[in-house]
Design an enzyme around this catalytic site. Structure first.
Site, PDB file in Angstrom:
ATOM      1  CB  SER A 128       9.699  30.837  -6.504  1.00  0.00           C
ATOM      2  OG  SER A 128       8.913  31.283  -5.620  1.00  0.00           O
ATOM      3  CE  LYS A 182      11.002  27.414  -5.030  1.00  0.00           C
ATOM      4  NZ  LYS A 182      10.411  26.782  -4.442  1.00  0.00           N
ATOM      5  CG  HIS A 185      12.467  31.686  -2.378  1.00  0.00           C
ATOM      6  ND1 HIS A 185      11.204  30.949  -2.504  1.00  0.00           N
ATOM      7  CD2 HIS A 185      11.867  32.802  -3.250  1.00  0.00           C
ATOM      8  CE1 HIS A 185      10.347  31.501  -2.926  1.00  0.00           C
ATOM      9  NE2 HIS A 185      10.569  32.637  -3.424  1.00  0.00           N
ATOM     10  CG  ASN A 186      10.447  27.567  -0.905  1.00  0.00           C
ATOM     11  OD1 ASN A 186      10.694  28.039  -1.533  1.00  0.00           O
ATOM     12  ND2 ASN A 186       9.678  26.289  -1.082  1.00  0.00           N
ATOM     13  CD  GLU A 189       6.469  30.995  -0.068  1.00  0.00           C
ATOM     14  OE1 GLU A 189       7.345  30.835  -1.040  1.00  0.00           O
ATOM     15  OE2 GLU A 189       5.558  29.964  -0.105  1.00  0.00           O
TER      16      GLU A 189
END
Ligand code: NBP
Length: 477
Positions: A128, A182, A185-186, A189
């Protein structure tokens, strides 16, 4: 020539920056790109670096010390399979392939199985932080076998971001755990960005200038909301367009792009039956923003509130700022609660042995969602590794209980003034449903029993006993 410590395939923006990062930590790096002119340009642009540019995959593989450590940074999907297939005949047993792209975790699991059956080692590692993170130190989320992580650990730790001296990388878990985390996580975001955009939309409707908003976000960044995204938002409001001298934010078309990881996360949440209103709202908002022609057409047909001039009522601007801040903070807690809930559920199902506190810790630096707030998440899971929901950790409960009234008023104000707040509103509905002792699902169960004999439980009978009403009143045609 000495053999390289590390190899990277795919010299687009992420690959080039990662290579420079790895090289800067004292490693010799070999590079290969399908279009070899890109390799030539990259090597020519970095004459003083300890790099080996290969013209063919054979040359690339031969230039690496064994067991080879080869990171693939190409477009996710078919290109990763294509690179793997061309590498297989050239590799030795126990060589390590790392896919550092934004790969769907189920593809990572498929590839790990395929490669391990052939005697190779494979890691799916989420990277990231975009271009800058890749160069200066990203947050890295590696999955795969612990034994392979142990080999990669020195390189990953040296290239990752550090916060208080702690590397922003940890072994997430076996299999596709790294790419799964991940992906979420995105999604988080997406949620963080949307919440900031909803605050902006309210402030804009309330007549705040960009300069005022730059000051508000800068002020928020000095407190509990301190984060990369809040900080860059303050700076965006200050940026002038070189051509016209106008504020750049006002010149940018209101049409958001997306590459898919947010959508994948929402699809994962639906598959796992995890409520996901904040992030789902952010994905929907991006989709609706991209329907610009339809929005333009509908704006002349569908009516908004009678009083379409934004009305602050008796609220002062300062009070509005405080209330919006609390709405954003509370919604952000919900977003992380939902994201971590999804991670926990899949982690349990897959037996990944995830450590949610450690995951929050490696997001504190190098990545787009880096924020002071993450320290409190780590503390919450360090205190109780089996925390049922982040909202129930004492620190977050306190923030929610003190901010919930403002949050409601902001959502109500937005609705009254016709301002869409899918993530503020969806988060609040989740909060209210989660804390509701009673929800209207009794009626829903009655409906299901009426049309489908799906049965129901009764409040006056033991749990687990199911009943069916035979004589629901017939409908009159
Ligand atoms: P891109 O995702 O734009 O991919 C371009 C690279 O893929 C080029 O090196 C290209 O080679 C190579 N490639 C393609 Br396309 N098809 C190939 C094939 N069949 N065989 C071999 N190589 C092939 O690059 P990026 O933006 O640097 O991202 C790399 C990965 O990192 C992606 O998975 C991305 O989602 C992820 N990521 C990106 C960011 C970001 O901020 N950009 C952040 C975090 C993660 P060519 O030069 O020959 O066309």
């Amino acid at each position: 020539m000495s053999k390289s410590d590390f190899g990277l395939i795919g010299l687009a923006v992420m690959g080039q920056n990662l290579v420079l990062n790895v090289e800067s930590r004292g490693f010799q790096v070999s590079v290969y790109n399908r279009t070899t002119s890109v390799t030539d340009q990259f090597i020519a642009a970095n004459p003083d670096k300890n790099l080996v540019g290969a013209q063919s995959l054979e040359e690339f593989v031969q230039s690496l010390a064994t067991p080879r450590k080869i990171q693939i940074m190409v477009k996710a999907g078919g290109p990763v399979d294509a690179v793997i297939e061309s590498l297989i005949p050239l590799l030795d047993q126990d060589d390590i392939i790392i896919d550092g792209g934004n790969t769907l975790y189920t593809d990572t699991e498929r590839r790990e199985k395929y490669l391990s059956e052939k005697g190779f080692r494979f890691i799916g590692a989420g990277v990231s932080g975009g271009e800058e993170g890749a160069l200066k130190g990203p947050s890295i989320m590696p999955g795969g076998p612990a034994s392979t992580w142990a080999i990669m650990q020195p390189i990953f730790e040296s290239i990752s971001a550090k916060v208080d001296g702690v590397p922003c990388v940890t072994h997430i878990g076996e299999g596709g755990a790294g790419h799964f985390v991940k992906m979420v996580h995105n999604g988080i975001e997406y949620g963080d960005m949307q919440l900031i955009c909803e605050a902006y939309n309210i402030f804009k409707a309330a007549g705040f200038s960009n300069e005022e908003q730059a000051a508000i976000f800068a002020d928020w960044n000095a407190g509990d909301l301190e984060s990369y995204l809040i900080e860059i938002t303050a700076n965006i409001f200050k940026q002038k367009d070189a051509e016209t001298g106008k504020d750049i934010v006002d010149l940018i078309v209101d049409k958001a792009g997306q590459k898919g990881t947010g959508r994948w996360t929402v699809m994962g949440s639906v598959e796992q039956a995890v409520p996901f209103s904040t992030i789902a709202g952010s994905v929907e908002a991006r989709i609706l923003s991209s329907m610009r022609d339809q929005r333009k057409l509908a704006s002349g047909i569908l009516q908004g509130p009678d009083n379409w001039n934004f009305d602050l009522g008796s609220l002062s601007k300062e009070e509005l700022v405080k209330k919006v801040r609390n709405a954003l903070y509370s919604s952000k807690i919900v977003s992380y609660a939902q994201g971590l809930d999804l991670i926990a559920k899949v982690g349990k199902e897959k037996n990944w042995g995830l450590n949610l506190g450690a995951i929050a810790r490696i997001w504190r630096g190098g990545c787009i969602i880096r924020a002071r707030f993450l320290n409190h998440i780590t503390e919450a899971y360090e205190t109780d590794a089996n925390l049922t929901n982040l909202m129930l950790a004492p620190f977050f409960t306190k923030v929610l209980n003190s901010g919930q009234q403002d949050w409601r008023e902001v959502v109500a104000l937005a609705a009254t003034n016709g301002i869409p707040v899918p993530s503020f509103g969806g988060s609040l509905s989740y909060y209210d449903a989660y804390r509701a002792e009673r929800v209207p699902a009794n009626l829903l169960q009655a409906q299901r029993d009426f049309f489908g004999a799906h049965t129901y439980e009764r409040i006056d009978k033991p749990e687990g006993e199911f009943f069916h009403t035979e004589d629901w009143p017939e409908l009159i045609d």
